[in-house]
Design a protein around this motif. Sequence first.
Motif, short mmCIF file in Angstrom:
data_model
loop_
_atom_site.label_atom_id
_atom_site.label_comp_id
_atom_site.label_asym_id
_atom_site.label_seq_id
_atom_site.Cartn_x
_atom_site.Cartn_y
_atom_site.Cartn_z
N GLU A 89 53.01 38.96 50.26
CA GLU A 89 51.76 38.76 49.14
C GLU A 89 52.04 37.29 48.76
OE1 GLU A 89 51.12 43.37 48.22
OE2 GLU A 89 52.41 42.34 47.13
N HIS A 120 36.11 33.51 45.59
CA HIS A 120 36.51 33.68 44.23
C HIS A 120 36.56 32.28 43.58
CE1 HIS A 120 37.77 37.92 45.45
NE2 HIS A 120 38.29 37.06 46.41
N GLY A 160 44.25 29.40 33.61
CA GLY A 160 44.75 30.59 32.86
C GLY A 160 44.32 31.82 33.71
N GLN A 161 43.76 31.69 34.88
CA GLN A 161 43.49 32.81 35.91
C GLN A 161 44.33 32.92 36.81
OE1 GLN A 161 39.24 32.27 36.43
NE2 GLN A 161 38.91 33.57 34.86
N LEU A 162 44.52 34.25 37.35
CA LEU A 162 45.39 34.44 38.48
C LEU A 162 44.83 35.53 39.28
CD1 LEU A 162 49.25 35.42 37.99
CD2 LEU A 162 47.89 36.70 39.23
N LEU A 163 45.16 35.38 40.68
CA LEU A 163 44.85 36.40 41.62
C LEU A 163 46.02 36.63 42.69
CD1 LEU A 163 43.64 35.30 44.47
CD2 LEU A 163 41.49 35.03 43.14
N TYR A 164 45.79 37.78 43.05
CA TYR A 164 46.93 37.85 44.08
C TYR A 164 46.20 38.42 45.44
CZ TYR A 164 47.18 43.34 44.10
OH TYR A 164 46.89 44.62 44.27
N LEU A 165 46.81 37.89 46.57
CA LEU A 165 46.34 38.05 47.83
C LEU A 165 47.27 39.19 48.48
CD1 LEU A 165 45.43 34.55 48.67
CD2 LEU A 165 44.37 36.03 47.46
N ALA A 166 46.69 40.19 49.29
CA ALA A 166 47.48 40.87 50.10
C ALA A 166 48.18 40.03 51.33
CB ALA A 166 46.43 41.87 50.91
N ALA A 194 45.15 45.39 38.59
CA ALA A 194 44.40 44.64 39.31
C ALA A 194 44.44 44.92 40.80
CB ALA A 194 44.44 43.31 38.98
N LEU A 195 43.42 44.65 41.64
CA LEU A 195 43.60 44.91 42.91
C LEU A 195 43.34 43.48 43.52
CD1 LEU A 195 40.62 47.46 43.05
CD2 LEU A 195 43.04 47.72 43.48
N PRO A 196 43.78 43.21 44.92
CA PRO A 196 43.83 42.18 45.55
C PRO A 196 42.45 41.31 45.29
CG PRO A 196 44.66 43.71 46.93
CD PRO A 196 44.31 44.41 45.79
N GLY A 197 42.45 40.12 45.15
CA GLY A 197 41.20 39.41 44.85
C GLY A 197 40.65 39.33 43.74
N GLN A 198 41.19 40.29 42.73
CA GLN A 198 40.55 40.50 41.21
C GLN A 198 41.20 39.51 40.42
OE1 GLN A 198 40.77 44.53 39.97
NE2 GLN A 198 40.51 44.05 37.85
N ILE A 199 40.30 38.63 39.70
CA ILE A 199 40.76 37.82 38.81
C ILE A 199 41.59 38.28 37.59
CG2 ILE A 199 40.15 35.96 37.26
CD1 ILE A 199 39.56 35.04 39.80
N ILE A 200 42.83 37.97 37.05
CA ILE A 200 43.56 38.33 35.99
C ILE A 200 43.69 37.20 35.30
CG2 ILE A 200 45.76 39.18 35.46
CD1 ILE A 200 46.03 40.09 38.54
N ASP A 201 43.53 37.67 33.90
CA ASP A 201 43.46 36.39 32.75
C ASP A 201 44.95 36.48 32.48
OD1 ASP A 201 43.21 35.15 30.54
OD2 ASP A 201 41.67 35.93 29.76
N VAL A 202 45.31 35.18 32.45
CA VAL A 202 46.79 35.09 32.02
C VAL A 202 47.01 33.75 30.99
CG1 VAL A 202 47.91 35.98 34.29
CG2 VAL A 202 47.52 33.62 33.89
N ARG A 203 45.90 33.87 30.25
CA ARG A 203 45.89 32.82 29.07
C ARG A 203 46.82 33.06 28.15
NH1 ARG A 203 39.70 32.11 28.43
NH2 ARG A 203 39.98 34.29 28.58
N PHE A 205 49.95 44.26 37.92
CA PHE A 205 49.70 44.92 39.21
C PHE A 205 51.14 45.10 39.81
CE2 PHE A 205 49.74 40.65 40.98
CZ PHE A 205 50.56 40.54 42.10
N SER A 244 52.25 46.13 43.78
CA SER A 244 51.86 45.99 45.01
C SER A 244 53.04 46.57 46.44
CB SER A 244 50.96 45.05 45.63
OG SER A 244 50.36 45.21 46.69
N VAL A 303 53.65 42.22 39.02
CA VAL A 303 53.45 40.93 38.09
C VAL A 303 53.32 41.55 36.59
CG1 VAL A 303 51.89 38.93 37.17
CG2 VAL A 303 52.88 39.45 39.81
N LEU A 343 54.91 35.63 31.74
CA LEU A 343 54.36 36.19 33.07
C LEU A 343 55.77 36.60 33.78
CD1 LEU A 343 51.47 36.84 34.38
CD2 LEU A 343 51.86 34.69 35.56
#
Lengths: 109, 109
Positions: A56, A75, A80-86, B6-15, B30, B32, B37, B102
């Motif tokens: 991941e 996407h 300030g934005q994060l995403l995670y990938l499988a 959150a799910l994979p591919g979902q934007i997460i705000d970390v500001r 999330f 996984s 995180v 984080l």
Amino acid sequence: MAIEHALPGQIIDVRPLANSLSKGRTTALFKSIDLEVLRLVLLVGNTLPPHKVPGEITLQCIEGALEVTVEGTIHVLRAGQLLYLAGNALHSVTALEDASALVTIALKR
Amino acid sequence: MAIEHALPGQIIDVRPLANSLSKGRTTALFKSIDLEVLRLVLLVGNTLPPHKVPGEITLQCIEGALEVTVEGTIHVLRAGQLLYLAGNALHSVTALEDASALVTIALKR
């Protein structure tokens, strides 16, 4: 300039590169047993072509804007934005603006 | 307020939480297969007592200041700074100012 990898407990600067972003380049911050962390620098219009890794990933935009395509879904990631990938998700990244991002990869051994 | 992971591919705000930091609380973002995180919120003077986890950790200060004691060595982590801890490193965290960070944990399975 050769950059030494950080050691556990060593402070790593992950602030925006700001004025030096346009001269920045992708830098490995550390690679250890479970985790690898790098700062990706991608200037506007440049692309990392589709690739995948077994573990991941989190992708955290520090500055600028990135278009991240994951398994065909687009996407937009801004500062300030994060995403995670499988793990094994095929992804590509294109800079919509000059951008840097923190990339954390779970290593599979 | 229950927060969905959150799910994979979902934007997460970390500001930074900024003005709402003093009312913030630690939130799982999330968990996984390989990575967990969370956003740690710790208000000035509060402490996470010594603990450890099997996998490596990165701790990235988003705002404020944290004193991180790792195996007896004290580090001060400010906004925009990151450190990583070896797996099973005994660590405690005290907020020198209201802070959020984080925390990325490599899961061992």
